[in-house]
Write a protein that holds these residues in place. Structure first.
Motif, mmCIF file in Angstrom:
data_model
loop_
_atom_site.group_PDB
_atom_site.id
_atom_site.type_symbol
_atom_site.label_atom_id
_atom_site.label_comp_id
_atom_site.label_asym_id
_atom_site.label_seq_id
_atom_site.Cartn_x
_atom_site.Cartn_y
_atom_site.Cartn_z
ATOM 1 N N VAL A 94 0.865 -1.180 0.000
ATOM 2 C CA VAL A 94 0.000 0.000 0.000
ATOM 3 C C VAL A 94 0.902 1.230 0.000
ATOM 4 O O VAL A 94 1.649 1.446 0.953
ATOM 5 N N PRO A 95 0.886 2.052 -1.054
ATOM 6 C CA PRO A 95 1.750 3.231 -1.106
ATOM 7 C C PRO A 95 1.175 4.389 -0.305
ATOM 8 O O PRO A 95 0.080 4.308 0.251
ATOM 9 N N GLY A 96 1.942 5.497 -0.278
ATOM 10 C CA GLY A 96 1.463 6.727 0.329
ATOM 11 C C GLY A 96 2.238 7.121 1.561
ATOM 12 O O GLY A 96 2.354 6.336 2.513
ATOM 13 N N HIS A 97 2.794 8.338 1.567
ATOM 14 C CA HIS A 97 3.602 8.793 2.696
ATOM 15 C C HIS A 97 3.407 10.270 3.024
ATOM 16 O O HIS A 97 4.023 10.771 3.962
ATOM 17 N N GLU A 98 2.570 10.974 2.286
ATOM 18 C CA GLU A 98 2.288 12.391 2.560
ATOM 19 C C GLU A 98 0.852 12.469 3.071
ATOM 20 O O GLU A 98 -0.079 12.466 2.271
ATOM 21 N N LEU A 99 0.674 12.535 4.382
ATOM 22 C CA LEU A 99 -0.674 12.322 4.898
ATOM 23 C C LEU A 99 -1.047 13.265 6.026
ATOM 24 O O LEU A 99 -0.191 13.818 6.715
ATOM 25 N N ALA A 100 -2.343 13.409 6.195
ATOM 26 C CA ALA A 100 -2.927 14.127 7.320
ATOM 27 C C ALA A 100 -4.225 13.430 7.681
ATOM 28 O O ALA A 100 -4.877 12.836 6.827
ATOM 29 N N GLY A 101 -4.582 13.494 8.960
ATOM 30 C CA GLY A 101 -5.800 12.821 9.369
ATOM 31 C C GLY A 101 -6.112 13.043 10.829
ATOM 32 O O GLY A 101 -5.675 14.026 11.440
ATOM 33 N N VAL A 102 -6.867 12.103 11.384
ATOM 34 C CA VAL A 102 -7.355 12.196 12.756
ATOM 35 C C VAL A 102 -6.935 10.936 13.502
ATOM 36 O O VAL A 102 -7.006 9.822 12.956
ATOM 37 N N VAL A 103 -6.487 11.094 14.737
ATOM 38 C CA VAL A 103 -6.109 9.940 15.553
ATOM 39 C C VAL A 103 -7.355 9.109 15.839
ATOM 40 O O VAL A 103 -8.340 9.608 16.408
ATOM 41 N N ALA A 104 -7.308 7.835 15.424
ATOM 42 C CA ALA A 104 -8.432 6.928 15.638
ATOM 43 C C ALA A 104 -8.208 6.000 16.822
ATOM 44 O O ALA A 104 -9.163 5.527 17.442
ATOM 45 N N GLU A 105 -6.942 5.726 17.133
ATOM 46 C CA GLU A 105 -6.620 4.789 18.209
ATOM 47 C C GLU A 105 -5.188 5.054 18.667
ATOM 48 O O GLU A 105 -4.331 5.383 17.847
ATOM 49 N N VAL A 106 -4.943 4.943 19.954
ATOM 50 C CA VAL A 106 -3.583 5.082 20.476
ATOM 51 C C VAL A 106 -3.208 3.826 21.240
ATOM 52 O O VAL A 106 -4.046 3.212 21.915
ATOM 53 N N SER B 51 -0.348 18.362 1.506
ATOM 54 C CA SER B 51 0.524 18.937 0.477
ATOM 55 C C SER B 51 1.898 19.288 1.023
ATOM 56 O O SER B 51 2.850 19.463 0.261
ATOM 57 N N LEU B 52 2.037 19.380 2.344
ATOM 58 C CA LEU B 52 3.357 19.627 2.931
ATOM 59 C C LEU B 52 4.263 18.434 2.683
ATOM 60 O O LEU B 52 5.432 18.579 2.352
ATOM 61 N N GLY B 53 3.714 17.260 2.910
ATOM 62 C CA GLY B 53 4.333 15.991 2.590
ATOM 63 C C GLY B 53 5.836 15.950 2.671
ATOM 64 O O GLY B 53 6.442 16.498 3.585
ATOM 65 N N CYS B 54 6.445 15.327 1.718
ATOM 66 C CA CYS B 54 7.911 15.308 1.709
ATOM 67 C C CYS B 54 8.450 16.496 0.915
ATOM 68 O O CYS B 54 9.561 16.959 1.163
ATOM 69 N N ARG B 55 7.673 17.029 -0.012
ATOM 70 C CA ARG B 55 8.198 18.062 -0.901
ATOM 71 C C ARG B 55 8.360 19.402 -0.191
ATOM 72 O O ARG B 55 9.449 19.964 -0.111
ATOM 73 N N CYS B 56 7.272 19.926 0.344
ATOM 74 C CA CYS B 56 7.329 21.236 0.992
ATOM 75 C C CYS B 56 8.150 21.176 2.277
ATOM 76 O O CYS B 56 8.952 22.073 2.553
ATOM 77 N N ARG C 18 -4.596 11.793 21.786
ATOM 78 C CA ARG C 18 -5.824 11.079 22.096
ATOM 79 C C ARG C 18 -6.685 11.025 20.839
ATOM 80 O O ARG C 18 -6.450 11.775 19.870
ATOM 81 N N THR C 19 -7.685 10.172 20.852
ATOM 82 C CA THR C 19 -8.537 10.028 19.678
ATOM 83 C C THR C 19 -9.200 11.365 19.361
ATOM 84 O O THR C 19 -9.605 12.115 20.256
ATOM 85 N N GLY C 20 -9.295 11.637 18.053
ATOM 86 C CA GLY C 20 -9.900 12.879 17.585
ATOM 87 C C GLY C 20 -8.915 13.982 17.285
ATOM 88 O O GLY C 20 -9.288 14.972 16.639
ATOM 89 N N ASP C 21 -7.661 13.845 17.733
ATOM 90 C CA ASP C 21 -6.664 14.877 17.444
ATOM 91 C C ASP C 21 -6.378 14.951 15.945
ATOM 92 O O ASP C 21 -6.236 13.924 15.269
ATOM 93 N N ARG C 22 -6.277 16.179 15.427
ATOM 94 C CA ARG C 22 -5.936 16.418 14.023
ATOM 95 C C ARG C 22 -4.416 16.456 13.901
ATOM 96 O O ARG C 22 -3.756 17.241 14.605
ATOM 97 N N VAL C 23 -3.861 15.637 13.001
ATOM 98 C CA VAL C 23 -2.408 15.506 12.935
ATOM 99 C C VAL C 23 -1.929 15.336 11.492
ATOM 100 O O VAL C 23 -2.693 14.993 10.582
ATOM 101 N N THR C 24 -0.632 15.581 11.318
ATOM 102 C CA THR C 24 0.071 15.162 10.116
ATOM 103 C C THR C 24 1.320 14.414 10.576
ATOM 104 O O THR C 24 1.587 14.306 11.781
ATOM 105 N N VAL C 25 2.071 13.878 9.601
ATOM 106 C CA VAL C 25 3.181 12.974 9.912
ATOM 107 C C VAL C 25 4.334 13.264 8.958
ATOM 108 O O VAL C 25 4.128 13.372 7.745
ATOM 109 N N PRO C 26 5.578 13.364 9.444
ATOM 110 C CA PRO C 26 6.725 13.460 8.539
ATOM 111 C C PRO C 26 6.855 12.190 7.708
ATOM 112 O O PRO C 26 6.420 11.109 8.136
#
Length: 349
Positions: free
Chosen positions: A56-68, A144-149, A76-84
């Motif tokens: 499964v590809p994909g490495h430039e992402l943003a989303g919501v914490v579903a489980e910790v 869009s920040l992903g790896c490029r920006c 905690r669940t519901g936090d808005r986050v992105t990932v390097p």
């Protein structure tokens, strides 16, 4: 859950049902809201970089914490986050110092494990690797920040130490290069963009480049003339022997070259006589750790930096396989493609 999967290198990817990720101790599972389609994803699909298959590809992402997982303290669940795109182990000396981008035990969603072309993705060492998103930054912009920006931001700020009024030369106006143009302008620099494509140069001008120079054997001399002695900072955002050498040669004395483009075709000779005589600095750069995101996000929230200008197309997950395959012949200057899974969820309800 639904995810884009390819079974073999170069085999047609498809949206299919796969098991949802588990959440090990110290990790988090994110509900993916948006994810970028990057040239690096294409390289992995084509087999230029080994990944576990099926994948499964994909490495430039943003989303919501579903489980910790157990042991996670900052989220905690519901936090808005992105990932390097480079995730550190969280415990080594580099991670503790805030330099997870060079962690010797790093993981990369979409490369070392399943990625974000999916409804959910697991992220290890969540307390080290997740980045809180301000409410004012939407998920497509964050992806869009992903790896490029993010790569361009650290290249110019940490390594280039770019300041207002400095001349910046950007060699190669693809994703990283156009991000460097946009960031350079936001930092108050004067930008010279270089590319072989007229469309890419037009895009660089639209983003604020003061000069747009067709790449040829005389590029370095042209930049030195335009800037009255050379650029203070120059970045090779493409990754070729020619662009790397031109980036070094276009610098003014005591200037700084940053190598962002991967040099995959063997040894690359640089004009070390010029490096020594002019006391030039040469830096490599590899992404942006989670600890380095706050200044980048601050520039976005106060309006100085508008990464959404780099987005050319927003699609749903169903169109992601075609977008990945289309990178065999990507249109020049069309902007990045972002998969918006939030739109898919809204349509489903």
């Amino acid at each position: 859950m639904k995810a884009v999967v390819y079974e073999q290198y170069g085999a047609p990817p498809a949206v299919t049902e796969v098991p949802a990720p588990v959440c090990p101790p110290g990790s988090a599972v994110l509900e993916v809201r948006a994810t970028g389609v990057c040239r690096s994803d294409w390289h992995a699909w084509r087999g230029h970089e080994p990944v576990p298959l099926p994948h499964v590809p994909g490495h430039e992402l943003a989303g919501v914490v579903a489980e910790v997982g157990t042991g996670v303290t900052r989220w905690r669940t519901g936090d808005r986050v992105t990932v390097p795109f480079v995730c550190g182990c969280g415990t080594c000396a580099y991670c503790v110092a805030g330099d997870a981008q060079v962690c010797p035990h790093q993981t990369q969603p979409g490369f070392t494990g399943p990625g974000s072309f999916a409804e959910r993705v697991a992220v290890a060492a969540a307390d080290t690797n997740l980045v809180a998103l301000p409410n004012s930054v939407d998920f497509v912009t964050a992806a869009s920040l992903g790896c490029r920006c993010a790569t361009a931001f650290r290249a110019l700020t940490a390594h280039g130490r770019l300041g207002p009024g400095d001349w910046l030369a950007v060699h190669g106006c693809g994703g990283v290069g156009l991000s460097a143009v946009l960031i350079g302008v936001a930092l108050g620099a004067r930008v010279v963009a270089v590319d072989i494509s007229a469309a890419a140069l037009d895009r660089a001008r639209a983003l604020g480049a003061e000069h747009a120079v067709p790449a040829d054997a005389g590029t370095a001399a042209t930049i030195r003339e335009l800037t009255g002695g050379g650029a203070m900072v120059s970045i090779d955002a493409l990754g070729s022997p020619e662009t790397a050498a031109a980036s070094v040669r276009c610098l003014r004395r005591r200037g700084r070259h940053v190598q962002a483009g991967l040099l995959l075709d063997g040894p690359t000779p640089l004009p070390m006589d010029v490096v020594v005589a002019h006391e030039l600095a040469i830096h490599g750069t590899h992404g942006l750790a989670a600890a380095g995101y706050p200044p980048l996000l601050a520039m976005i929230t106060d309006g100085r930096l508008r990464p959404e200008l780099l987005v050319g197309r927003v699609i749903g997950l169903a169109d992601a396989p075609g977008a990945l395959v289309a990178m065999d012949h990507p249109p020049v200057g069309a902007g990045m493609t972002v998969i918006d899974l939030s739109a898919d969820r809204r349509a489903a309800t």
